[in-house]
Scaffold this active site. Sequence first.
Site, PDB file in Angstrom:
ATOM      1  N   ARG A  64       0.831  -1.206   0.000  1.00 28.71           N
ATOM      2  CA  ARG A  64       0.000   0.000   0.000  1.00 28.71           C
ATOM      3  C   ARG A  64       0.866   1.258   0.000  1.00 28.71           C
ATOM      4  O   ARG A  64       2.006   1.245   0.459  1.00 28.71           O
ATOM      5  CB  ARG A  64      -0.907   0.000   1.235  1.00 28.71           C
ATOM      6  CG  ARG A  64      -2.006  -1.047   1.187  1.00 28.71           C
ATOM      7  CD  ARG A  64      -2.634  -1.268   2.547  1.00 28.71           C
ATOM      8  NE  ARG A  64      -1.676  -1.887   3.460  1.00 28.71           N
ATOM      9  CZ  ARG A  64      -1.751  -1.830   4.784  1.00 28.71           C
ATOM     10  NH1 ARG A  64      -2.724  -1.154   5.367  1.00 28.71           N
ATOM     11  NH2 ARG A  64      -0.852  -2.426   5.539  1.00 28.71           N
ATOM     12  N   PHE A  98      16.203  -9.959  14.692  1.00 27.61           N
ATOM     13  CA  PHE A  98      16.956  -8.780  15.115  1.00 27.61           C
ATOM     14  C   PHE A  98      18.318  -9.232  15.647  1.00 27.61           C
ATOM     15  O   PHE A  98      18.473 -10.384  16.080  1.00 27.61           O
ATOM     16  CB  PHE A  98      16.197  -8.023  16.212  1.00 27.61           C
ATOM     17  CG  PHE A  98      15.009  -7.254  15.719  1.00 27.61           C
ATOM     18  CD1 PHE A  98      15.017  -5.865  15.707  1.00 27.61           C
ATOM     19  CD2 PHE A  98      13.863  -7.902  15.261  1.00 27.61           C
ATOM     20  CE1 PHE A  98      13.920  -5.146  15.251  1.00 27.61           C
ATOM     21  CE2 PHE A  98      12.763  -7.200  14.805  1.00 27.61           C
ATOM     22  CZ  PHE A  98      12.791  -5.816  14.798  1.00 27.61           C
ATOM     23  N   PHE A 141      -1.483  -4.840   9.683  1.00 26.75           N
ATOM     24  CA  PHE A 141      -1.445  -5.246  11.090  1.00 26.75           C
ATOM     25  C   PHE A 141      -1.513  -6.766  11.258  1.00 26.75           C
ATOM     26  O   PHE A 141      -0.932  -7.500  10.478  1.00 26.75           O
ATOM     27  CB  PHE A 141      -2.531  -4.516  11.881  1.00 26.75           C
ATOM     28  CG  PHE A 141      -2.351  -3.016  11.882  1.00 26.75           C
ATOM     29  CD1 PHE A 141      -1.157  -2.439  12.300  1.00 26.75           C
ATOM     30  CD2 PHE A 141      -3.354  -2.174  11.416  1.00 26.75           C
ATOM     31  CE1 PHE A 141      -0.977  -1.061  12.287  1.00 26.75           C
ATOM     32  CE2 PHE A 141      -3.185  -0.792  11.399  1.00 26.75           C
ATOM     33  CZ  PHE A 141      -2.003  -0.242  11.837  1.00 26.75           C
ATOM     34  N   TRP A 146      16.251  -8.021   6.613  1.00 25.38           N
ATOM     35  CA  TRP A 146      16.534  -6.617   6.948  1.00 25.38           C
ATOM     36  C   TRP A 146      18.037  -6.347   6.847  1.00 25.38           C
ATOM     37  O   TRP A 146      18.460  -5.340   6.288  1.00 25.38           O
ATOM     38  CB  TRP A 146      16.027  -6.296   8.359  1.00 25.38           C
ATOM     39  CG  TRP A 146      16.344  -4.891   8.792  1.00 25.38           C
ATOM     40  CD1 TRP A 146      15.644  -3.753   8.509  1.00 25.38           C
ATOM     41  CD2 TRP A 146      17.469  -4.472   9.579  1.00 25.38           C
ATOM     42  NE1 TRP A 146      16.250  -2.655   9.067  1.00 25.38           N
ATOM     43  CE2 TRP A 146      17.381  -3.070   9.727  1.00 25.38           C
ATOM     44  CE3 TRP A 146      18.556  -5.139  10.170  1.00 25.38           C
ATOM     45  CZ2 TRP A 146      18.326  -2.327  10.448  1.00 25.38           C
ATOM     46  CZ3 TRP A 146      19.489  -4.406  10.887  1.00 25.38           C
ATOM     47  CH2 TRP A 146      19.364  -3.018  11.015  1.00 25.38           C
ATOM     48  N   LYS A 205       4.894   6.326  12.877  1.00 28.72           N
ATOM     49  CA  LYS A 205       5.098   5.032  12.220  1.00 28.72           C
ATOM     50  C   LYS A 205       6.165   5.089  11.137  1.00 28.72           C
ATOM     51  O   LYS A 205       6.881   4.134  10.890  1.00 28.72           O
ATOM     52  CB  LYS A 205       3.778   4.538  11.627  1.00 28.72           C
ATOM     53  CG  LYS A 205       3.831   3.087  11.159  1.00 28.72           C
ATOM     54  CD  LYS A 205       2.447   2.624  10.733  1.00 28.72           C
ATOM     55  CE  LYS A 205       2.470   1.156  10.340  1.00 28.72           C
ATOM     56  NZ  LYS A 205       3.239   0.891   9.122  1.00 28.72           N
TER      57      LYS A 205
END
Length: 589
Positions: A103, A414, A323, A442, A114
């Site tokens: 989106r 992470f 979400f 990431w 955010k």
Amino acid sequence: MLPEPVSCPDWLIAQEAEKRMKSIFQLAEELDIKKEELIPYGSYIAKIDYRKLYSRIKNNPNGKYIIVTAITPTPFGEGKSTTTIGLTQGLGKRGKKVSCAIRQPSAGPLMNIKGSAAGGGLSQCIPRTEFSLGFTGDINAVMNAHNLAMVALTSRMLHEANYSDEILKKRGLRRLDIDPKRVQMGWVIDFCVQALRKIVIGLGGKKDGITMESRFDIATSSELMAILSLVKDLKELKKRISSIVVAYSKTGNPITTEDLEVSGAMSALMLPAFNPNLIQTIEGQPVFVHAAPFANIAIGQSSIIADMVGLKLNEYHVTECGFGADIGFEKFWNIKCRTSGLKPDVAVLVATLRALKYHGADKDSPKIIPGNPLPKEYIEKNMQWLERGMKNLFHHIKIIKKSGLSIVVCINKFQSDTHEELDFVRKFCEEMGIPVAISEHWQKGGQGALELADFVIDACKNNSNFNFLYENSLPHISRIELIAREIYGADSVEFSPLALEKLQSINSKKEFSDFAICIAKTHLSLSDNPLLRGVPEGWQLFIRDILVFYGAKLIVPVAGEISLMPGTASTPNFRTIDVDLQTGKVTGI
């Protein structure tokens, strides 16, 4: 080589990647999109002429359809967009022809807390700044079309108050007798502004409008944005826009945009937004960007059109929903797929150790406050919190299983995550027969998502037993109760007298039978209370109001204290966004 994400902000990585990105024409050629089917916005962004392209490719077989969802997020989010892009890059590394659909980011969350929805680290879409700041103007088109309906309404109310029936007739108008207390729409703006939730307009004289209460909602919650997500062709877009109910007359008759003779002009303003946008990942895979509704206060999906194009042009197409699985996936499953007729093959469920520990933490554990650093307690190893938090992951797995889809769990890794914690989550899921990928997209881009890509490829080989949670023959009250019980885990549903009265009226009319249920609810909890973590027990979903979107064909129960206009926090992102006067580039996004 791109900079290391550990020591470099996302926007600097993006700027470096943009020095070597493909031209939009090369990207389109690799996708089998012809030059005449492109509407370029510079050298690296384009809209697709959907009508031209789809008429040519409509008979192509569909590729594999992958939906990315998540567990209940912390206020920081758990990297669903990053995972969508990372998985796309990973599938690309495996030699698959692949695209994704995401989106468009709203300026409200971007300038608030955010941030951008462009992904992060080495799993981003580019050009990042243009994508984040207005892009090709789709949200503005929605905003202008929506506000034009309000212009038509308020000006009509003024003219009917000031002119006789005879004068109105001479001007080609009939008296609609609009009730100022039953105006259904407000105005919209693409920012988070709590001061505009309740306003009074028309405070001037006789020529300055009718004095009445009004409001602003965020643009992404507009019914027009939901319509953009759900239509499959231009005819349907215009028909749905003309069906929007703006207000009611004093005798209770609905006043539509067609009655106000504004639906054609609204369609004209929406026309450029009808075509999906095309950009790329930092590794060169195609990214379709189309529509921008949130999942907590709207439908939370990129457009059906973007998915239809992606599936016809690729072996694999990855799409994301907003979400957690309780709201974004539920709406993808029971609204978007029912409307599109498309059946997904696999669901990827994104989780992070920090979110799992957050959901299993002690009651007196530190709060996570957007804009502030993450408390160290959620970074440090805590097997007790992690074990308790697995209930939330298990609940979301159960939600997806009800749809009949195969599941791949993705742990968005992470640097602070320990092997013991990761192994615990992997063992938990594997004991249920669910593959778990520890993904480092990431930090490493597509190379870090190869395990995830491999699990997804394998899962796509299974036969999908996709089915809906409910049939449209079920009364709307029963649908709401079913979603509350089976998806949120509520014991029951309490309706306010206002909501119950509206629902009883809706259930008595056949015209609403195929309207979908799209519950507006906090994304921070499975319940309607954002403070309740984990899997709340012994609670009741409270529905305070019912909204009806005639054009989008949605019944929207409003749960708890959710607002259609978010507020801006005390530590907003706009304080750190700027322009570098030497390079002319935007910094801080």
